[in-house]
Design a protein around this motif. Structure first.
Motif, PDB file in Angstrom:
ATOM      1  N   LEU A  92       5.681  -5.052   6.299  1.00 12.03           N
ATOM      2  CA  LEU A  92       4.710  -5.668   7.187  1.00 12.03           C
ATOM      3  C   LEU A  92       4.005  -6.857   6.558  1.00 12.03           C
ATOM      4  O   LEU A  92       3.414  -7.662   7.256  1.00 12.03           O
ATOM      5  CB  LEU A  92       3.663  -4.626   7.599  1.00 12.03           C
ATOM      6  CG  LEU A  92       4.248  -3.428   8.334  1.00 12.03           C
ATOM      7  CD1 LEU A  92       3.197  -2.361   8.496  1.00 12.03           C
ATOM      8  CD2 LEU A  92       4.761  -3.855   9.682  1.00 12.03           C
ATOM      9  N   ALA A  93       4.106  -6.989   5.223  1.00 11.78           N
ATOM     10  CA  ALA A  93       3.348  -8.043   4.542  1.00 11.78           C
ATOM     11  C   ALA A  93       3.751  -9.434   5.035  1.00 11.78           C
ATOM     12  O   ALA A  93       2.908 -10.292   5.299  1.00 11.78           O
ATOM     13  CB  ALA A  93       3.549  -7.952   3.037  1.00 11.78           C
ATOM     14  N   PHE A  94       5.046  -9.662   5.148  1.00 12.99           N
ATOM     15  CA  PHE A  94       5.530 -10.973   5.579  1.00 12.99           C
ATOM     16  C   PHE A  94       5.014 -11.298   6.970  1.00 12.99           C
ATOM     17  O   PHE A  94       4.578 -12.417   7.256  1.00 12.99           O
ATOM     18  CB  PHE A  94       7.059 -10.985   5.569  1.00 12.99           C
ATOM     19  CG  PHE A  94       7.649 -12.312   5.910  1.00 12.99           C
ATOM     20  CD1 PHE A  94       8.016 -12.597   7.213  1.00 12.99           C
ATOM     21  CD2 PHE A  94       7.841 -13.273   4.945  1.00 12.99           C
ATOM     22  CE1 PHE A  94       8.560 -13.828   7.541  1.00 12.99           C
ATOM     23  CE2 PHE A  94       8.386 -14.497   5.262  1.00 12.99           C
ATOM     24  CZ  PHE A  94       8.745 -14.784   6.562  1.00 12.99           C
ATOM     25  N   THR A  95       5.048 -10.282   7.861  1.00 15.11           N
ATOM     26  CA  THR A  95       4.619 -10.531   9.232  1.00 15.11           C
ATOM     27  C   THR A  95       3.128 -10.820   9.317  1.00 15.11           C
ATOM     28  O   THR A  95       2.702 -11.653  10.121  1.00 15.11           O
ATOM     29  CB  THR A  95       4.965  -9.325  10.113  1.00 15.11           C
ATOM     30  OG1 THR A  95       6.222  -8.820   9.712  1.00 15.11           O
ATOM     31  CG2 THR A  95       5.028  -9.723  11.548  1.00 15.11           C
ATOM     32  N   CYS A  96       2.339 -10.147   8.466  1.00 14.37           N
ATOM     33  CA  CYS A  96       0.912 -10.456   8.451  1.00 14.37           C
ATOM     34  C   CYS A  96       0.693 -11.910   8.064  1.00 14.37           C
ATOM     35  O   CYS A  96      -0.113 -12.623   8.672  1.00 14.37           O
ATOM     36  CB  CYS A  96       0.168  -9.585   7.432  1.00 14.37           C
ATOM     37  SG  CYS A  96       0.074  -7.890   7.892  1.00 14.37           S
ATOM     38  N   GLY A  97       1.450 -12.359   7.054  1.00 17.72           N
ATOM     39  CA  GLY A  97       1.329 -13.756   6.642  1.00 17.72           C
ATOM     40  C   GLY A  97       1.755 -14.697   7.748  1.00 17.72           C
ATOM     41  O   GLY A  97       1.180 -15.768   7.936  1.00 17.72           O
ATOM     42  N   LEU A  98       2.790 -14.282   8.484  1.00 19.22           N
ATOM     43  CA  LEU A  98       3.289 -15.105   9.583  1.00 19.22           C
ATOM     44  C   LEU A  98       2.188 -15.349  10.607  1.00 19.22           C
ATOM     45  O   LEU A  98       1.940 -16.482  11.039  1.00 19.22           O
ATOM     46  CB  LEU A  98       4.460 -14.372  10.235  1.00 19.22           C
ATOM     47  CG  LEU A  98       5.324 -15.155  11.208  1.00 19.22           C
ATOM     48  CD1 LEU A  98       6.149 -16.144  10.444  1.00 19.22           C
ATOM     49  CD2 LEU A  98       6.217 -14.206  11.967  1.00 19.22           C
TER      50      LEU A  98
END
Lengths: 131, 177
Positions: A92-98
């Motif tokens: 989920l980390a990448f999507t939060c950054g997105l």
């Protein structure tokens, strides 16, 4: 350790979000308020990245938005239920950054966190500090 | 044709300024700077007007005796300012709009470049090439010809000058026969 790698993933997502935030709203008219921007995230951004829309968007009208996805595509291939709850943050980390990056290009500073109660349902919480 | 093109970041500092008659650059920089006030005025006027539609294209900002200045703002509050020669009355509204659209496309491509950090000055010469093709003096990098003004009449290859395009067309022989 894990914190470092999560923040690296998040910053990668941030940069991609910045670029997407520039490319996606191209021909749409200017956004009038925060809620429009969030709706754009739920519909256009999510469809462009995951080929589906966000399932629900809730807000307390004071800068907190909760975006819920009932079948998040990055978590779907894993078992549904509680089995891999500890592994979920990595995905989920990448999507939060997105989300944070797209909001940043559109002019909104925010803090995005994700939480999983049971795979594949996940919630993204967007906090926009009132200035 | 455009005499000066500028890309201004959200925080009102320039990301890219390019003007063609290189001897009086400072004058154009100053003109772009003063036009920023007008841009801000228009944006806040649109916000207050409660109109349903909000155009990205801001139209003529202000005319001076020699030049006209046009503006365009993107959804990410990045502003494009274009200064054109007043004497060139053949320029129609939709040509300006299409120039801004090309500029927006090029800027989006620069944004997507993973080696570009948002907020830096735009150094890439290739990045805004289609834009320089629409200004007199033409595409500096692709074409060695002493360039004749004007965008090429072929919309598919806007970065070639007329001479290059003529050569290209002459080289394409009809098949068969």
């Amino acid at each position: 350790g894990q914190k470092m790698s999560l923040s690296v993933l998040e910053s990668m997502g941030f940069r991609v979000g910045q670029a997407l935030g520039e490319r996606l709203p191209r021909e749409t008219l200017a956004f009038r308020e925060e809620l429009d921007v969030l709706k754009f995230l739920c519909k256009d951004l999510w469809v462009a990245v995951f080929q589906k829309q966000m399932d629900s968007l809730r807000t307390n009208h004071q800068g907190t938005y909760v975006l819920q996805d009932n079948s998040f595509p990055l978590l779907l291939p894993m078992a549904s239920g509680l089995q891999y709850l500890e592994e979920a943050p990595k995905f989920l980390a990448f999507t939060c950054g997105l989300l944070r990056g797209a909001l940043c290009t559109l002019g909104i500073e925010s803090v995005v966190t994700a939480s999983v109660a049971a795979l594949p349902v996940c919630k993204f919480q967007v906090l926009i500090p009132k200035s | 044709m455009a005499v000066c093109i500028a890309v201004i970041a959200k925080e009102n500092y320039p990301l890219y300024i390019r003007s063609t008659p290189t001897e009086n650059e400072l004058k154009f920089h100053y003109m772009v700077h003063t036009s920023l006030d007008v841009v801000d005025e228009k944006i806040s006027a649109m916000a207050k007007a409660l109109v349903d539609q909000r155009e990205l294209y801001l139209d003529l900002l202000y005319p001076t005796e020699d030049y006209k200045v046009y503006g365009y703002v993107t959804n990410s509050k990045v502003k494009f300012v274009m200064v054109v020669d007043s004497s060139n009355t053949a320029l129609r509204d939709n040509e300006i709009r299409s120039m801004f659209r090309k500029l927006h496309n090029s800027y989006t491509d620069v944004m997507c470049n993973p080696f570009y950090n948002p907020g830096d000055r735009i150094q890439s010469r290739w990045a805004l090439l289609p834009v320089s093709a629409s200004s007199p003096g033409g595409p500096y990098f692709l074409c060695p010809h002493p360039v004749q003004v004007g965008p090429a009449f072929c919309v598919l290859l806007p970065s070639l000058c007329r001479t290059c395009l003529a050569i290209l067309v002459a080289k394409m022989q009809p098949f068969g026969k």
